[in-house]
Design an enzyme around this catalytic site. Structure first.
Site, PDB file in Angstrom:
ATOM      1  N   ARG A 153       0.813  -1.234   0.000  1.00 50.32           N
ATOM      2  CA  ARG A 153       0.000   0.000   0.000  1.00 50.32           C
ATOM      3  C   ARG A 153       0.842   1.277   0.000  1.00 50.32           C
ATOM      4  NH1 ARG A 153      -3.218  -2.736   3.833  1.00 50.32           N
ATOM      5  NH2 ARG A 153      -5.069  -3.633   2.877  1.00 50.32           N
ATOM      6  N   LYS A 199       1.430  11.336 -11.394  1.00 54.17           N
ATOM      7  CA  LYS A 199       0.581  10.333 -12.057  1.00 54.17           C
ATOM      8  C   LYS A 199       1.428   9.113 -12.368  1.00 54.17           C
ATOM      9  CE  LYS A 199      -3.019  12.793 -14.586  1.00 54.17           C
ATOM     10  NZ  LYS A 199      -3.545  12.993 -15.948  1.00 54.17           N
ATOM     11  N   GLU A 234       6.740  19.148 -25.491  1.00 49.32           N
ATOM     12  CA  GLU A 234       6.096  19.429 -24.198  1.00 49.32           C
ATOM     13  C   GLU A 234       6.670  20.714 -23.586  1.00 49.32           C
ATOM     14  OE1 GLU A 234       3.527  17.592 -23.379  1.00 49.32           O
ATOM     15  OE2 GLU A 234       3.865  15.538 -24.109  1.00 49.32           O
ATOM     16  N   LYS A 290       4.694  22.914 -14.939  1.00 50.67           N
ATOM     17  CA  LYS A 290       3.856  21.748 -14.676  1.00 50.67           C
ATOM     18  C   LYS A 290       3.431  21.719 -13.206  1.00 50.67           C
ATOM     19  CE  LYS A 290       2.729  17.039 -15.224  1.00 50.67           C
ATOM     20  NZ  LYS A 290       2.914  15.771 -15.901  1.00 50.67           N
ATOM     21  N   GLU A 321      -7.070  16.090 -10.633  1.00 55.40           N
ATOM     22  CA  GLU A 321      -7.903  16.294 -11.812  1.00 55.40           C
ATOM     23  C   GLU A 321      -9.381  16.387 -11.473  1.00 55.40           C
ATOM     24  OE1 GLU A 321      -7.188  13.435 -15.023  1.00 55.40           O
ATOM     25  OE2 GLU A 321      -5.618  14.785 -15.686  1.00 55.40           O
ATOM     26  N   ARG A 357      -6.063  20.953 -14.525  1.00 59.54           N
ATOM     27  CA  ARG A 357      -4.968  20.107 -14.984  1.00 59.54           C
ATOM     28  C   ARG A 357      -5.106  19.762 -16.464  1.00 59.54           C
ATOM     29  NH1 ARG A 357      -1.696  15.670 -11.360  1.00 59.54           N
ATOM     30  NH2 ARG A 357      -0.333  14.985 -13.028  1.00 59.54           N
ATOM     31  N   ASN A 384      -3.177  19.139 -21.498  1.00 60.61           N
ATOM     32  CA  ASN A 384      -3.501  18.325 -22.675  1.00 60.61           C
ATOM     33  C   ASN A 384      -3.622  19.147 -23.953  1.00 60.61           C
ATOM     34  OD1 ASN A 384      -3.526  15.720 -21.583  1.00 60.61           O
ATOM     35  ND2 ASN A 384      -5.515  16.145 -20.635  1.00 60.61           N
ATOM     36  N   HIS A 396      -3.223  17.551 -27.298  1.00 61.41           N
ATOM     37  CA  HIS A 396      -3.201  16.110 -27.069  1.00 61.41           C
ATOM     38  C   HIS A 396      -4.415  15.349 -27.609  1.00 61.41           C
ATOM     39  CE1 HIS A 396       0.347  16.942 -24.749  1.00 61.41           C
ATOM     40  NE2 HIS A 396       0.472  15.689 -24.353  1.00 61.41           N
ATOM     41  N   HIS A 440      -3.371  12.246 -29.650  1.00 63.99           N
ATOM     42  CA  HIS A 440      -3.744  10.859 -29.360  1.00 63.99           C
ATOM     43  C   HIS A 440      -4.369  10.204 -30.583  1.00 63.99           C
ATOM     44  CE1 HIS A 440      -3.866  12.000 -24.830  1.00 63.99           C
ATOM     45  NE2 HIS A 440      -2.661  11.598 -25.203  1.00 63.99           N
ATOM     46  N   HIS A 451       5.488  10.323 -29.266  1.00 70.36           N
ATOM     47  CA  HIS A 451       4.452  11.131 -28.617  1.00 70.36           C
ATOM     48  C   HIS A 451       4.631  12.633 -28.863  1.00 70.36           C
ATOM     49  CE1 HIS A 451       1.468  12.446 -25.753  1.00 70.36           C
ATOM     50  NE2 HIS A 451       2.399  13.132 -25.100  1.00 70.36           N
TER      51      HIS A 451
HETATM   52  N1  NAD Z   1       2.831  10.033 -15.721  1.00 70.88           N
HETATM   53  C1  NAD Z   1       2.688  11.065 -16.492  1.00 70.88           C
HETATM   54  O1  NAD Z   1       2.230  12.129 -16.083  1.00 70.88           O
HETATM   55  C2  NAD Z   1       3.113  10.961 -17.924  1.00 70.88           C
HETATM   56  C3  NAD Z   1       3.155  12.118 -18.706  1.00 70.88           C
HETATM   57  C4  NAD Z   1       3.621  12.008 -20.015  1.00 70.88           C
HETATM   58  C5  NAD Z   1       4.003  10.786 -20.518  1.00 70.88           C
HETATM   59  N2  NAD Z   1       3.934   9.676 -19.732  1.00 70.88           N
HETATM   60  C6  NAD Z   1       4.369   8.368 -20.242  1.00 70.88           C
HETATM   61  O2  NAD Z   1       5.760   8.437 -20.513  1.00 70.88           O
HETATM   62  C7  NAD Z   1       6.073   7.515 -21.530  1.00 70.88           C
HETATM   63  C8  NAD Z   1       7.013   8.153 -22.532  1.00 70.88           C
HETATM   64  O3  NAD Z   1       8.198   8.528 -21.877  1.00 70.88           O
HETATM   65  P1  NAD Z   1       9.571   8.727 -22.677  1.00 70.88           P
HETATM   66  O4  NAD Z   1       9.352   9.635 -23.804  1.00 70.88           O
HETATM   67  O5  NAD Z   1      10.588   9.059 -21.665  1.00 70.88           O
HETATM   68  O6  NAD Z   1       9.779   7.315 -23.365  1.00 70.88           O
HETATM   69  P2  NAD Z   1      10.514   5.974 -22.908  1.00 70.88           P
HETATM   70  O7  NAD Z   1      10.493   5.796 -21.440  1.00 70.88           O
HETATM   71  O8  NAD Z   1       9.937   4.915 -23.749  1.00 70.88           O
HETATM   72  O9  NAD Z   1      12.017   6.259 -23.358  1.00 70.88           O
HETATM   73  C9  NAD Z   1      12.313   6.435 -24.719  1.00 70.88           C
HETATM   74  C10 NAD Z   1      13.494   5.562 -25.135  1.00 70.88           C
HETATM   75  O10 NAD Z   1      14.699   6.135 -24.650  1.00 70.88           O
HETATM   76  C11 NAD Z   1      15.505   5.178 -23.958  1.00 70.88           C
HETATM   77  N3  NAD Z   1      16.280   5.958 -22.978  1.00 70.88           N
HETATM   78  C12 NAD Z   1      15.826   6.516 -21.839  1.00 70.88           C
HETATM   79  N4  NAD Z   1      16.779   7.306 -21.311  1.00 70.88           N
HETATM   80  C13 NAD Z   1      17.864   7.249 -22.134  1.00 70.88           C
HETATM   81  C14 NAD Z   1      19.152   7.873 -22.133  1.00 70.88           C
HETATM   82  N5  NAD Z   1      19.491   8.753 -21.200  1.00 70.88           N
HETATM   83  N6  NAD Z   1      19.991   7.566 -23.149  1.00 70.88           N
HETATM   84  C15 NAD Z   1      19.625   6.704 -24.134  1.00 70.88           C
HETATM   85  N7  NAD Z   1      18.410   6.120 -24.200  1.00 70.88           N
HETATM   86  C16 NAD Z   1      17.539   6.393 -23.215  1.00 70.88           C
HETATM   87  C17 NAD Z   1      14.497   4.199 -23.424  1.00 70.88           C
HETATM   88  O11 NAD Z   1      15.066   2.963 -23.178  1.00 70.88           O
HETATM   89  C18 NAD Z   1      13.469   4.154 -24.572  1.00 70.88           C
HETATM   90  O12 NAD Z   1      13.885   3.288 -25.580  1.00 70.88           O
HETATM   91  C19 NAD Z   1       4.747   7.066 -22.137  1.00 70.88           C
HETATM   92  O13 NAD Z   1       4.473   5.747 -21.718  1.00 70.88           O
HETATM   93  C20 NAD Z   1       3.729   8.013 -21.541  1.00 70.88           C
HETATM   94  O14 NAD Z   1       2.465   7.399 -21.350  1.00 70.88           O
HETATM   95  C21 NAD Z   1       3.497   9.754 -18.450  1.00 70.88           C
HETATM   96 ZN    ZN Z   2       2.189  14.608 -23.629  1.00 70.93          ZN
END
Ligand code: NAD
Ligand code: ZN
Length: 270
Positions: free
Chosen positions: A26, A48, A90, A132, A142, A147, A151, A154, A158, A171
């Site tokens: 938990r 999140k 972003e 942010k 939210e 919040r 988006n 977005h 999406h 993305h």
């Molecule tokens: N929680 C939230 O508020 C929130 C907000 C936006 C996005 N997200 C989520 O985040 C994810 C996308 O995140 P992302 O863009 O970081 O993608 P990701 O985590 O898939 O990373 C992108 C790629 O970069 C590689 N990588 C990471 N750090 C590296 C580094 N320093 N050097 C070389 N390679 C590296 C990873 O292995 C991966 O292949 C999505 O799943 C999305 O849903 C969450």
């Molecule tokens: Zn986004």
């Protein structure tokens, strides 16, 4: 319960580790160590966490704040350029939605940022996290709707990601095109001056982000958009800018205007 989960990686790792930390016994404390630009400026801040299910993105998860977010910009030196540039969408988004001063700074510094100049990077990442955090602090769970301004672009993005097939378009690339569609829509709705689109286009181009998508198809995108979370009672709602640094939630957007906004961005992809 004294254990601490440390999430080192991009947004995928942060979302998964955060969810595990929120759920195991938990709740365990956790620390985010984001290593992609997107996770530094977006996913690691705001609490999140979650995972996708076959039925949809982020279907399971919780709001669970990290004890600390530790950002070391040196980790970006190994990040592929395409991922880095994707994260820029972003960063630019924050300028458009709620920080006009930061947008002005980006007008001169976006190109320096993609050279990964350390000072410039640190400044932009800090401004993005502050932006942010401001928005999240006003509406952590939210409930008020504030919040949702995060988006911006977005709803279109999406639909682009879903119709292109996940993984085809990153993305942030979809967000960049989505922000262009949203700006077209805002102009068509007479909410803002056409100069807003010109300014946004210039900054996105300086960051080498795509502005249009040759396969944008309203017939495929609209059904996805009406399944989006932001649809309220069957009406499409959008986050639209009225000036740089300010957006509003706009309901009752006529479908034909959405179609023209999509068509306006159906050009050569990248
Ligand atoms: N929680 C939230 O508020 C929130 C907000 C936006 C996005 N997200 C989520 O985040 C994810 C996308 O995140 P992302 O863009 O970081 O993608 P990701 O985590 O898939 O990373 C992108 C790629 O970069 C590689 N990588 C990471 N750090 C590296 C580094 N320093 N050097 C070389 N390679 C590296 C990873 O292995 C991966 O292949 C999505 O799943 C999305 O849903 C969450
Ligand atoms: Zn986004």
């Amino acid at each position: 319960r004294r254990s601490v989960v440390v999430a080192v990686g991009g947004g995928v790792v942060g979302d998964l580790a955060g969810f595990a930390a929120a759920s195991f016994t938990r709740g365990l404390r956790f620390v985010q160590v984001p290593t992609t630009l997107l996770s530094m400026v977006d996913s690691s801040v705001g609490g999140k966490t979650g995972i996708n299910l076959p039925g949809g993105k982020n279907m399971v998860g919780s709001f669970w704040q990290p004890q600390m977010v530790w950002i070391d910009t040196q980790s970006l030196s190994t990040l592929p350029d395409r991922d880095f540039i994707s994260g820029m969408a972003e960063v630019i988004k924050y300028g458009v939605i709620e920080d006009a001063e930061f947008f002005t700074w980006l007008q001169t510094n976006a190109s320096r940022m993609i050279e990964k100049d350390p000072e410039t990077l640190r400044y932009a990442i800090r401004k993005s996290c502050e932006s942010k955090a401001r928005v999240v602090a006003e509406d952590e769970r939210e409930t008020s709707g504030r919040r949702a301004i995060l988006n911006y672009g977005h709803t279109f993005a999406h639909a682009i990601e879903a119709t292109a097939g996940y993984g085809v378009c990153l993305h942030g690339e979809a967000v960049s095109i989505g922000m262009q569609m949203a700006a077209h829509l805002a102009i068509d709705m007479e909410l803002c001056d056409p100069s807003l689109l010109e300014e946004q286009t210039a900054v996105l181009s300086a960051a080498k982000l795509p502005l249009a998508w040759k396969d944008a198809d309203p017939e495929l995108m609209l059904p996805v958009m009406s399944r989006d979370k932001k649809v309220s009672h069957g009406k499409l709602r959008f986050v639209l800018p009225d000036k740089i640094g300010h957006v509003a939630m706009v309901g009752d957007v006529p479908t034909e205007k959405v179609v023209s906004a999509i068509n306006a961005c159906r050009e050569e992809f990248n």
